[in-house]
Design a protein around this motif. Sequence first.
Motif, PDB file in Angstrom:
ATOM      1  N   LEU A 138       0.784  -1.157   0.120  1.00 13.42           N
ATOM      2  CA  LEU A 138      -0.139  -0.037   0.075  1.00 13.42           C
ATOM      3  C   LEU A 138       1.016   0.893   0.068  1.00 13.42           C
ATOM      4  O   LEU A 138       0.433   2.715  -1.048  1.00 13.42           O
ATOM      5  N   ARG A 139       2.142   0.819   0.817  1.00  9.72           N
ATOM      6  CA  ARG A 139       2.906   2.229   0.931  1.00  9.72           C
ATOM      7  C   ARG A 139       3.541   2.711  -0.777  1.00  9.72           C
ATOM      8  O   ARG A 139       3.922   3.766  -1.081  1.00  9.72           O
ATOM      9  N   GLU A 140       4.068   2.004  -1.643  1.00 15.71           N
ATOM     10  CA  GLU A 140       4.339   2.023  -2.294  1.00 15.71           C
ATOM     11  C   GLU A 140       3.427   2.276  -3.749  1.00 15.71           C
ATOM     12  O   GLU A 140       4.204   3.014  -4.024  1.00 15.71           O
ATOM     13  N   LYS A 141       2.230   2.041  -3.201  1.00 16.36           N
ATOM     14  CA  LYS A 141       1.071   3.152  -3.685  1.00 16.36           C
ATOM     15  C   LYS A 141       0.519   4.441  -3.476  1.00 16.36           C
ATOM     16  O   LYS A 141       0.086   5.132  -4.014  1.00 16.36           O
ATOM     17  N   GLY A 142       1.696   4.708  -2.300  1.00 19.22           N
ATOM     18  CA  GLY A 142       1.482   6.092  -1.952  1.00 19.22           C
ATOM     19  C   GLY A 142       0.130   5.938  -0.949  1.00 19.22           C
ATOM     20  O   GLY A 142      -0.858   7.315  -0.323  1.00 19.22           O
ATOM     21  N   GLU A 143      -0.225   4.954  -0.188  1.00 18.49           N
ATOM     22  CA  GLU A 143      -1.737   4.764   0.550  1.00 18.49           C
ATOM     23  C   GLU A 143      -1.062   4.326   2.076  1.00 18.49           C
ATOM     24  O   GLU A 143      -0.322   4.355   2.200  1.00 18.49           O
ATOM     25  N   GLU A 144      -2.447   4.857   3.345  1.00 20.00           N
ATOM     26  CA  GLU A 144      -1.854   4.771   4.657  1.00 20.00           C
ATOM     27  C   GLU A 144      -1.974   3.045   4.690  1.00 20.00           C
ATOM     28  O   GLU A 144      -2.378   2.525   3.844  1.00 20.00           O
ATOM     29  N   PRO A 145      -1.291   2.735   5.300  1.00 19.28           N
ATOM     30  CA  PRO A 145      -1.186   1.118   6.459  1.00 19.28           C
ATOM     31  C   PRO A 145      -3.061   0.972   6.677  1.00 19.28           C
ATOM     32  O   PRO A 145      -3.522   2.268   6.720  1.00 19.28           O
ATOM     33  N   ALA A 146      -2.576  -0.200   6.121  1.00 20.46           N
ATOM     34  CA  ALA A 146      -5.030  -0.791   6.761  1.00 20.46           C
ATOM     35  C   ALA A 146      -5.227   0.066   7.566  1.00 20.46           C
ATOM     36  O   ALA A 146      -6.318   0.519   7.869  1.00 20.46           O
ATOM     37  N   CYS A 147      -3.960   0.121   8.823  1.00 19.06           N
ATOM     38  CA  CYS A 147      -4.593   0.120  10.276  1.00 19.06           C
ATOM     39  C   CYS A 147      -4.463   1.408  10.638  1.00 19.06           C
ATOM     40  O   CYS A 147      -5.661   2.343  10.892  1.00 19.06           O
ATOM     41  N   VAL A 148      -3.388   2.158  10.368  1.00 14.74           N
ATOM     42  CA  VAL A 148      -3.805   3.941  10.374  1.00 14.74           C
ATOM     43  C   VAL A 148      -5.298   4.622   9.408  1.00 14.74           C
ATOM     44  O   VAL A 148      -5.921   5.281  10.162  1.00 14.74           O
ATOM     45  N   ALA A 149      -5.864   3.598   8.326  1.00 13.29           N
ATOM     46  CA  ALA A 149      -6.372   3.784   8.095  1.00 13.29           C
ATOM     47  C   ALA A 149      -8.119   3.568   8.154  1.00 13.29           C
ATOM     48  O   ALA A 149      -9.103   4.573   8.403  1.00 13.29           O
ATOM     49  N   ALA A 150      -7.851   3.277   8.997  1.00 13.49           N
ATOM     50  CA  ALA A 150      -8.834   2.408   9.649  1.00 13.49           C
ATOM     51  C   ALA A 150      -8.982   3.100  11.071  1.00 13.49           C
ATOM     52  O   ALA A 150     -10.294   2.766  11.023  1.00 13.49           O
ATOM     53  N   CYS A 151      -8.598   3.387  11.650  1.00 18.91           N
ATOM     54  CA  CYS A 151      -8.591   4.113  13.171  1.00 18.91           C
ATOM     55  C   CYS A 151      -9.741   5.107  12.720  1.00 18.91           C
ATOM     56  O   CYS A 151      -9.661   6.024  12.130  1.00 18.91           O
ATOM     57  N   PRO A 152     -10.767   5.371  13.600  1.00 24.81           N
ATOM     58  CA  PRO A 152     -11.496   6.241  12.965  1.00 24.81           C
ATOM     59  C   PRO A 152     -11.500   7.264  14.168  1.00 24.81           C
ATOM     60  O   PRO A 152     -11.540   8.553  13.755  1.00 24.81           O
ATOM     61  N   TYR A 153     -10.760   7.500  15.070  1.00 19.24           N
ATOM     62  CA  TYR A 153     -10.161   8.488  15.747  1.00 19.24           C
ATOM     63  C   TYR A 153      -8.695   9.270  15.191  1.00 19.24           C
ATOM     64  O   TYR A 153      -8.399  10.052  15.870  1.00 19.24           O
ATOM     65  N   GLY A 154      -7.876   8.702  14.214  1.00 21.98           N
ATOM     66  CA  GLY A 154      -6.332   9.254  13.807  1.00 21.98           C
ATOM     67  C   GLY A 154      -5.695   8.855  14.826  1.00 21.98           C
ATOM     68  O   GLY A 154      -4.769   9.606  14.876  1.00 21.98           O
ATOM     69  N   ASN A 155      -5.338   7.423  15.488  1.00 23.28           N
ATOM     70  CA  ASN A 155      -4.837   7.647  16.451  1.00 23.28           C
ATOM     71  C   ASN A 155      -3.572   7.077  15.977  1.00 23.28           C
ATOM     72  O   ASN A 155      -2.511   6.119  17.218  1.00 23.28           O
ATOM     73  N   ILE A 156      -3.501   6.121  15.334  1.00 26.20           N
ATOM     74  CA  ILE A 156      -2.077   5.308  14.451  1.00 26.20           C
ATOM     75  C   ILE A 156      -1.687   6.070  13.217  1.00 26.20           C
ATOM     76  O   ILE A 156      -2.542   6.838  12.392  1.00 26.20           O
ATOM     77  N   GLU A 157      -0.455   6.597  13.370  1.00 25.13           N
ATOM     78  CA  GLU A 157       0.503   7.171  11.982  1.00 25.13           C
ATOM     79  C   GLU A 157       1.482   6.197  11.901  1.00 25.13           C
ATOM     80  O   GLU A 157       1.969   6.064  12.764  1.00 25.13           O
ATOM     81  N   ILE A 158       2.180   6.583  10.470  1.00 22.57           N
ATOM     82  CA  ILE A 158       3.375   6.078  10.552  1.00 22.57           C
ATOM     83  C   ILE A 158       3.969   7.047   9.894  1.00 22.57           C
ATOM     84  O   ILE A 158       3.866   8.291   9.269  1.00 22.57           O
ATOM     85  N   GLY A 159       5.615   6.904  10.271  1.00 22.44           N
ATOM     86  CA  GLY A 159       6.379   8.370   9.092  1.00 22.44           C
ATOM     87  C   GLY A 159       7.704   7.654   9.929  1.00 22.44           C
ATOM     88  O   GLY A 159       8.363   7.137  10.477  1.00 22.44           O
ATOM     89  N   PRO A 160       8.466   8.880   9.422  1.00 21.19           N
ATOM     90  CA  PRO A 160      10.321   8.925   9.688  1.00 21.19           C
ATOM     91  C   PRO A 160      10.133   9.036  11.329  1.00 21.19           C
ATOM     92  O   PRO A 160       9.288   9.896  12.150  1.00 21.19           O
ATOM     93  N   ILE A 161      10.526   8.031  12.317  1.00 24.04           N
ATOM     94  CA  ILE A 161      10.537   7.926  14.096  1.00 24.04           C
ATOM     95  C   ILE A 161      10.616   9.383  14.766  1.00 24.04           C
ATOM     96  O   ILE A 161      10.886   9.774  14.871  1.00 24.04           O
ATOM     97  N   ASP A 162      12.174   9.595  13.522  1.00 22.24           N
ATOM     98  CA  ASP A 162      12.751  11.433  14.194  1.00 22.24           C
ATOM     99  C   ASP A 162      11.821  12.301  13.989  1.00 22.24           C
ATOM    100  O   ASP A 162      11.068  13.200  15.441  1.00 22.24           O
ATOM    101  N   GLU A 163      10.723  12.114  12.944  1.00 27.32           N
ATOM    102  CA  GLU A 163       9.517  12.838  13.440  1.00 27.32           C
ATOM    103  C   GLU A 163       8.285  12.680  14.175  1.00 27.32           C
ATOM    104  O   GLU A 163       8.369  14.097  14.802  1.00 27.32           O
ATOM    105  N   LEU A 164       8.317  12.013  14.666  1.00 32.59           N
ATOM    106  CA  LEU A 164       7.386  11.252  14.519  1.00 32.59           C
ATOM    107  C   LEU A 164       8.088  11.261  16.400  1.00 32.59           C
ATOM    108  O   LEU A 164       6.804  12.213  17.437  1.00 32.59           O
TER     109      LEU A 164
END
Length: 188
Positions: A133-159
Amino acid sequence: MAVQLGFYVNQSRCAGCNACFMACKDKNDLDDERAFRRVWESRSGAFQESGNGLTHTVKAAWLSLSCNHCDDPKCVTSCPTGAMKKNKEDGVVWADVKICRGVQFCIKECPYGAPQLNKKTFRISKCDMCADLREKGEEPACVAACPYGNIEIGPIDELRKKYGNIAVVEGLPDPSITKPNLVITPHK
């Protein structure tokens, strides 16, 4: 390594709905015995008699957790076949099912329970942050599914700059064991 990806999880807002868990299971077509992402529940407290009747200290919290794509992944260092790998471009830890022989040392050594044995193929698989999914520019399934926006993915230094450096809450292993690429906003 160009960048190390990681997960941010806001435990303080997690309602334990399991949308992330189900999205991951569905996306990866996992049987009932395997889960790449799990929602951990912790409960504590009691009702107590007081001068004004019953009072309580009851509390519950949930934490969505998957592979933490650690800096020192014990699953990789314990794998005798070399099937467990850490990607040099983004730091994602993944399982090469073509090489895996189901030895299961990775399962025994991972303190987070990330590697999962497929009992039909006798091969290990695990979260790869939805590389397809990331290869297609999409978010991981868990990130996209969270109705509260509680999961993010990104460079760990930025997070870590954005959310801090907490990588452990009650019930999780000491982060010095594997150096997980995880940031948590804990439940209060």
